[in-house]
Design a protein around this motif. Structure first.
Motif, PDB file in Angstrom:
ATOM      1  N   SER A  70       0.828  -1.201   0.000  1.00 36.35           N
ATOM      2  CA  SER A  70       0.000   0.000   0.000  1.00 36.35           C
ATOM      3  C   SER A  70       0.869   1.260   0.000  1.00 36.35           C
ATOM      4  CB  SER A  70      -0.914   0.018   1.228  1.00 36.35           C
ATOM      5  OG  SER A  70      -1.545   1.274   1.352  1.00 36.35           O
ATOM      6  N   LYS A  71       0.879   1.970  -1.133  1.00 38.50           N
ATOM      7  CA  LYS A  71       1.597   3.244  -1.202  1.00 38.50           C
ATOM      8  C   LYS A  71       0.987   4.230  -0.201  1.00 38.50           C
ATOM      9  CE  LYS A  71       4.774   3.565  -4.514  1.00 38.50           C
ATOM     10  NZ  LYS A  71       6.134   3.995  -4.196  1.00 38.50           N
ATOM     11  N   TYR A  72      -0.326   4.177  -0.053  1.00 33.50           N
ATOM     12  CA  TYR A  72      -1.033   5.051   0.888  1.00 33.50           C
ATOM     13  C   TYR A  72      -0.447   4.908   2.284  1.00 33.50           C
ATOM     14  CZ  TYR A  72      -5.117   6.495   3.773  1.00 33.50           C
ATOM     15  OH  TYR A  72      -5.954   7.065   4.699  1.00 33.50           O
ATOM     16  N   VAL A  73      -0.326   3.682   2.764  1.00 29.95           N
ATOM     17  CA  VAL A  73       0.205   3.436   4.106  1.00 29.95           C
ATOM     18  C   VAL A  73       1.696   3.760   4.167  1.00 29.95           C
ATOM     19  CG1 VAL A  73       0.685   1.641   5.826  1.00 29.95           C
ATOM     20  CG2 VAL A  73      -1.553   1.728   4.711  1.00 29.95           C
ATOM     21  N   CYS A  74       2.448   3.217   3.243  1.00 30.28           N
ATOM     22  CA  CYS A  74       3.914   3.401   3.272  1.00 30.28           C
ATOM     23  C   CYS A  74       4.311   4.869   3.157  1.00 30.28           C
ATOM     24  CB  CYS A  74       4.578   2.583   2.168  1.00 30.28           C
ATOM     25  SG  CYS A  74       4.435   0.794   2.418  1.00 30.28           S
ATOM     26  N   ASP A  75       3.745   5.565   2.190  1.00 32.24           N
ATOM     27  CA  ASP A  75       4.117   6.970   1.993  1.00 32.24           C
ATOM     28  C   ASP A  75       3.670   7.843   3.161  1.00 32.24           C
ATOM     29  OD1 ASP A  75       5.348   6.374  -0.392  1.00 32.24           O
ATOM     30  OD2 ASP A  75       3.780   7.252  -1.660  1.00 32.24           O
ATOM     31  N   ALA A  76       2.475   7.604   3.672  1.00 30.42           N
ATOM     32  CA  ALA A  76       1.979   8.432   4.779  1.00 30.42           C
ATOM     33  C   ALA A  76       2.857   8.286   6.020  1.00 30.42           C
ATOM     34  CB  ALA A  76       0.530   8.085   5.097  1.00 30.42           C
ATOM     35  N   THR A  78       6.349   6.988   5.907  1.00 33.59           N
ATOM     36  CA  THR A  78       7.752   7.327   5.635  1.00 33.59           C
ATOM     37  C   THR A  78       7.951   8.785   5.248  1.00 33.59           C
ATOM     38  OG1 THR A  78       7.629   6.624   3.314  1.00 33.59           O
ATOM     39  CG2 THR A  78       8.308   4.963   4.927  1.00 33.59           C
ATOM     40  N   LYS A  79       6.966   9.390   4.612  1.00 33.28           N
ATOM     41  CA  LYS A  79       7.095  10.788   4.193  1.00 33.28           C
ATOM     42  C   LYS A  79       6.545  11.758   5.239  1.00 33.28           C
ATOM     43  CE  LYS A  79       7.211   9.637  -0.685  1.00 33.28           C
ATOM     44  NZ  LYS A  79       6.666   9.854  -2.018  1.00 33.28           N
ATOM     45  N   GLY A  80       6.058  11.199   6.355  1.00 38.10           N
ATOM     46  CA  GLY A  80       5.599  12.043   7.446  1.00 38.10           C
ATOM     47  C   GLY A  80       4.223  12.661   7.250  1.00 38.10           C
ATOM     48  N   TRP A  81       3.508  12.226   6.215  1.00 36.43           N
ATOM     49  CA  TRP A  81       2.196  12.809   5.949  1.00 36.43           C
ATOM     50  C   TRP A  81       1.241  12.617   7.118  1.00 36.43           C
ATOM     51  CZ3 TRP A  81       1.365  10.226   0.506  1.00 36.43           C
ATOM     52  CH2 TRP A  81       2.301  10.743  -0.398  1.00 36.43           C
ATOM     53  N   ALA A  82       1.176  11.410   7.652  1.00 32.58           N
ATOM     54  CA  ALA A  82       0.211  11.123   8.719  1.00 32.58           C
ATOM     55  C   ALA A  82       0.470  11.990   9.951  1.00 32.58           C
ATOM     56  CB  ALA A  82       0.235   9.641   9.076  1.00 32.58           C
ATOM     57  N   ARG A 115      10.391   0.416  16.928  1.00 32.99           N
ATOM     58  CA  ARG A 115      11.309   0.972  15.943  1.00 32.99           C
ATOM     59  C   ARG A 115      10.946   0.308  14.611  1.00 32.99           C
ATOM     60  NH1 ARG A 115      17.124  -0.057  17.513  1.00 32.99           N
ATOM     61  NH2 ARG A 115      16.246   0.449  19.545  1.00 32.99           N
ATOM     62  N   VAL A 116      10.229   1.043  13.760  1.00 32.05           N
ATOM     63  CA  VAL A 116       9.649   0.453  12.553  1.00 32.05           C
ATOM     64  C   VAL A 116      10.340   0.979  11.294  1.00 32.05           C
ATOM     65  CG1 VAL A 116       7.528   0.127  11.217  1.00 32.05           C
ATOM     66  CG2 VAL A 116       7.420   0.246  13.720  1.00 32.05           C
ATOM     67  N   THR A 117      10.741   0.042  10.448  1.00 30.68           N
ATOM     68  CA  THR A 117      11.236   0.345   9.119  1.00 30.68           C
ATOM     69  C   THR A 117      10.159  -0.099   8.141  1.00 30.68           C
ATOM     70  OG1 THR A 117      13.524  -0.040   9.808  1.00 30.68           O
ATOM     71  CG2 THR A 117      13.060  -0.110   7.438  1.00 30.68           C
ATOM     72  N   VAL A 118       9.705   0.815   7.308  1.00 31.62           N
ATOM     73  CA  VAL A 118       8.626   0.514   6.359  1.00 31.62           C
ATOM     74  C   VAL A 118       9.226   0.243   4.986  1.00 31.62           C
ATOM     75  CG1 VAL A 118       6.546   1.418   5.249  1.00 31.62           C
ATOM     76  CG2 VAL A 118       7.023   1.954   7.655  1.00 31.62           C
ATOM     77  N   LYS A 119       8.774  -0.865   4.381  1.00 27.70           N
ATOM     78  CA  LYS A 119       9.231  -1.231   3.036  1.00 27.70           C
ATOM     79  C   LYS A 119       8.016  -1.416   2.146  1.00 27.70           C
ATOM     80  CE  LYS A 119      13.169  -3.977   3.073  1.00 27.70           C
ATOM     81  NZ  LYS A 119      13.757  -5.315   3.149  1.00 27.70           N
ATOM     82  N   TRP A 120       8.001  -0.705   1.025  1.00 26.56           N
ATOM     83  CA  TRP A 120       6.949  -0.921   0.045  1.00 26.56           C
ATOM     84  C   TRP A 120       7.356  -2.079  -0.851  1.00 26.56           C
ATOM     85  CZ3 TRP A 120       6.899  -0.616  -5.367  1.00 26.56           C
ATOM     86  CH2 TRP A 120       5.641  -0.759  -5.950  1.00 26.56           C
ATOM     87  N   ILE A 121       6.405  -2.983  -1.090  1.00 25.00           N
ATOM     88  CA  ILE A 121       6.640  -4.083  -2.022  1.00 25.00           C
ATOM     89  C   ILE A 121       5.541  -4.055  -3.076  1.00 25.00           C
ATOM     90  CG2 ILE A 121       7.943  -5.600  -0.488  1.00 25.00           C
ATOM     91  CD1 ILE A 121       5.413  -7.043   0.227  1.00 25.00           C
ATOM     92  N   LYS A 122       5.890  -4.409  -4.288  1.00 26.31           N
ATOM     93  CA  LYS A 122       4.910  -4.414  -5.375  1.00 26.31           C
ATOM     94  C   LYS A 122       3.893  -5.531  -5.140  1.00 26.31           C
ATOM     95  CE  LYS A 122       4.705  -4.440 -10.433  1.00 26.31           C
ATOM     96  NZ  LYS A 122       3.708  -3.408 -10.527  1.00 26.31           N
ATOM     97  N   GLY A 123       2.620  -5.166  -5.175  1.00 27.44           N
ATOM     98  CA  GLY A 123       1.556  -6.142  -4.979  1.00 27.44           C
ATOM     99  C   GLY A 123       1.310  -6.984  -6.214  1.00 27.44           C
ATOM    100  N   HIS A 124       0.807  -8.184  -5.996  1.00 25.66           N
ATOM    101  CA  HIS A 124       0.440  -9.102  -7.077  1.00 25.66           C
ATOM    102  C   HIS A 124       1.596  -9.312  -8.050  1.00 25.66           C
ATOM    103  CE1 HIS A 124      -3.557  -8.660  -5.436  1.00 25.66           C
ATOM    104  NE2 HIS A 124      -3.409  -7.355  -5.525  1.00 25.66           N
TER     105      HIS A 124
END
Length: 145
Positions: A70-76, A78-82, A115-124
């Motif tokens: 989920s780009k929504y979750v990962c970006d929010a 890692t990019k500090g949006w949330a 201490r969380v490291t977020v990794k985006w992975i391509k779905g499907h």
């Protein structure tokens, strides 16, 4: 600190519609699968729910590698949006309301405990754990149809 790998996915049949989430947690070679869902929800709510419920399984502060498609979750995260949405009373930069603030509030609190490291992975795309999480999420939807 214990090192935990978490993989999550969310799915929805219609958006909104019945939805499900799935997660795989791995610690020291041992894996646990969890899943759940809701009767009337959105894909993004299920993506967030998978992450929240996986982190809720942890009994103490851990070092976590969180993988999601989920780009929504990962970006929010890692990019500090949330965090910015929260600071701005759940408003985005364009002043529109941030969606899912109830879930983001819970997730931000959980993220502070680890201490969380977020990794985006391509779905499907054949990623074994992501495919497992997708199957768990899709199976959970059936309980709400």
């Amino acid at each position: 600190m214990k090192q935990i790998e978490i993989y999550t996915d969310g799915a929805c049949s219609g958006n909104p519609g019945p939805g499900g989430w799935g997660a795989v947690l791995r610690y020291n070679g041992v894996e646990k699968e969890i899943s759940g869902g809701a009767a009337d929800t959105t894909n993004n709510r299920m993506e967030l729910s998978g992450v929240i419920e996986a982190l809720r399984m942890l009994k103490e502060p851990c070092e976590v590698i969180l993988s999601s498609d989920s780009k929504y979750v990962c970006d929010a995260i890692t990019k500090g949006w949330a965090k910015s949405w929260k600071r701005n009373n759940w408003r985005k930069a364009d002043k529109k309301p941030a969606l899912n603030s109830d879930l983001w509030e819970v997730l931000l609190s959980l993220l502070e405990q680890h201490r969380v490291t977020v990794k985006w992975i391509k779905g499907h795309a054949g990623h074994p754990e992501n495919e497992r999480c997708d199957r768990l999420a899709v199976a959970a939807i059936e309980k709400f149809k």
